[in-house]
Motif scaffolding. Structure first.
Motif, PDB file in Angstrom:
ATOM      1  N   LYS A 150       0.807  -1.221   0.000  1.00 28.99           N
ATOM      2  CA  LYS A 150       0.000   0.000   0.000  1.00 28.99           C
ATOM      3  C   LYS A 150       0.843   1.276   0.000  1.00 28.99           C
ATOM      4  O   LYS A 150       0.440   2.283  -0.537  1.00 28.99           O
ATOM      5  CB  LYS A 150      -0.921   0.003   1.229  1.00 28.99           C
ATOM      6  N   ARG A 151       2.001   1.226   0.630  1.00 30.56           N
ATOM      7  CA  ARG A 151       2.828   2.417   0.777  1.00 30.56           C
ATOM      8  C   ARG A 151       3.747   2.600  -0.433  1.00 30.56           C
ATOM      9  O   ARG A 151       4.173   1.631  -1.063  1.00 30.56           O
ATOM     10  CB  ARG A 151       3.683   2.308   2.037  1.00 30.56           C
ATOM     11  N   GLU A 152       4.097   3.839  -0.717  1.00 31.99           N
ATOM     12  CA  GLU A 152       5.048   4.132  -1.790  1.00 31.99           C
ATOM     13  C   GLU A 152       6.465   3.792  -1.371  1.00 31.99           C
ATOM     14  O   GLU A 152       7.274   3.320  -2.181  1.00 31.99           O
ATOM     15  CB  GLU A 152       4.964   5.612  -2.178  1.00 31.99           C
ATOM     16  N   LYS A 153       6.781   4.004  -0.101  1.00 31.08           N
ATOM     17  CA  LYS A 153       8.119   3.749   0.411  1.00 31.08           C
ATOM     18  C   LYS A 153       8.059   3.128   1.802  1.00 31.08           C
ATOM     19  O   LYS A 153       7.137   3.398   2.568  1.00 31.08           O
ATOM     20  CB  LYS A 153       8.921   5.053   0.522  1.00 31.08           C
ATOM     21  N   VAL A 154       9.062   2.319   2.106  1.00 27.86           N
ATOM     22  CA  VAL A 154       9.355   1.917   3.478  1.00 27.86           C
ATOM     23  C   VAL A 154      10.761   2.430   3.729  1.00 27.86           C
ATOM     24  O   VAL A 154      11.715   2.002   3.071  1.00 27.86           O
ATOM     25  CB  VAL A 154       9.272   0.398   3.679  1.00 27.86           C
ATOM     26  N   GLU A 163      11.784   2.283  -2.215  1.00 24.27           N
ATOM     27  CA  GLU A 163      10.533   2.387  -2.967  1.00 24.27           C
ATOM     28  C   GLU A 163       9.939   0.993  -3.125  1.00 24.27           C
ATOM     29  O   GLU A 163      10.568   0.095  -3.686  1.00 24.27           O
ATOM     30  CB  GLU A 163      10.807   3.038  -4.332  1.00 24.27           C
ATOM     31  N   THR A 164       8.733   0.794  -2.621  1.00 16.47           N
ATOM     32  CA  THR A 164       8.173  -0.552  -2.522  1.00 16.47           C
ATOM     33  C   THR A 164       7.984  -1.221  -3.879  1.00 16.47           C
ATOM     34  O   THR A 164       8.023  -2.447  -3.969  1.00 16.47           O
ATOM     35  CB  THR A 164       6.837  -0.540  -1.757  1.00 16.47           C
ATOM     36  N   ASN A 183       0.858  -4.498   7.329  1.00 18.75           N
ATOM     37  CA  ASN A 183       2.011  -3.618   7.453  1.00 18.75           C
ATOM     38  C   ASN A 183       3.024  -3.957   6.362  1.00 18.75           C
ATOM     39  O   ASN A 183       3.548  -5.071   6.315  1.00 18.75           O
ATOM     40  CB  ASN A 183       2.625  -3.796   8.842  1.00 18.75           C
ATOM     41  N   ASP A 184       3.316  -3.002   5.472  1.00 19.59           N
ATOM     42  CA  ASP A 184       4.211  -3.271   4.343  1.00 19.59           C
ATOM     43  C   ASP A 184       5.616  -3.669   4.783  1.00 19.59           C
ATOM     44  O   ASP A 184       6.259  -4.506   4.143  1.00 19.59           O
ATOM     45  CB  ASP A 184       4.283  -2.061   3.409  1.00 19.59           C
ATOM     46  N   HIS A 185       6.110  -3.084   5.870  1.00 22.55           N
ATOM     47  CA  HIS A 185       7.419  -3.487   6.403  1.00 22.55           C
ATOM     48  C   HIS A 185       7.397  -4.981   6.749  1.00 22.55           C
ATOM     49  O   HIS A 185       8.300  -5.734   6.374  1.00 22.55           O
ATOM     50  CB  HIS A 185       7.744  -2.652   7.642  1.00 22.55           C
TER      51      HIS A 185
END
Length: 194
Positions: free
Chosen positions: A122-126, A130-131, A158-160
């Motif tokens: 969902k996120r652009e970056k962690v 850049e994901t 959670n993308d991380h």
């Protein structure tokens, strides 16, 4: 020893990579992308192989060239370190939970590079990673190592955690596939080559 050291120098990146498949899971080096370094450390640790990288990329542009080119070089190193693949298990599979996230990595060191990527982020970056580069790294690695690689996140928020579960699972699956079968000296294919 199943080892490889290679360089890749372009107008965008200057990279050196060493892999020892029979190491102790030691990672040394930096890409300049903190979260990516953390993931490479996890890959090495859970794969049980030593990974050393030296990296200078055009991070003033973005992370694309650095991440993709390292996927290319790491894939080439793995392929060289495996040699003719005599005695290896060839296949690897691992489910890895990371808190609420669960990912599965299934692979075949077939000599035929292919990626199936079933992951939603969902996120652009962690951090400064850049994901969208997760797919690019895995694709470059699969094609250049000759690995048929299926990566699926079954669930997670959670993308991380999702990305971390993928790198840990990839390490474990590679460890399984690269392992030498006790007493085996044959190439695990009816074709006689991989």
């Amino acid at each position: 020893m199943r080892e490889s050291t290679m360089n890749r120098n372009t107008g965008e990146t200057q990279l050196a990579c060493s892999v020892n498949l029979d190491g102790k899971g030691v990672f040394d080096g930096s890409t300049g992308i903190g979260f990516f370094d953390h993931m490479l450390h996890l890959l090495s640790k859970h794969g049980g192989f030593d990974l050393n990288i030296e990296c200078k990329g055009d991070l003033d542009v973005d992370t694309h060239h650095t991440v993709e080119d390292l996927g290319i070089l790491l894939g080439q190193c793995l392929k060289e370190a495996l040699g003719d693949k005599r005695g290896i298990r060839r296949y690897g599979n691992f489910y890895c939970p990371m808190d609420e996230a669960l990912s599965r990595v299934t692979l075949d060191l077939s000599g035929r590079g292919f990626l199936v990527f079933n992951v939603e982020l969902k996120r652009e970056k962690v951090g400064n990673f850049e994901t969208e580069m997760l797919n690019e790294f895995l694709y470059a690695f699969a094609i250049n190592s000759g690995t048929t690689l299926h990566v699926t996140t079954l669930y997670g928020k959670n993308d991380h955690h999702i990305i971390e579960s993928i790198f840990k699972a990839l390490g474990r699956a590679l460890s399984e596939a690269c392992r030498i079968e006790p007493g085996s000296d044959s190439i695990p294919s009816t074709k006689g080559i991989l």
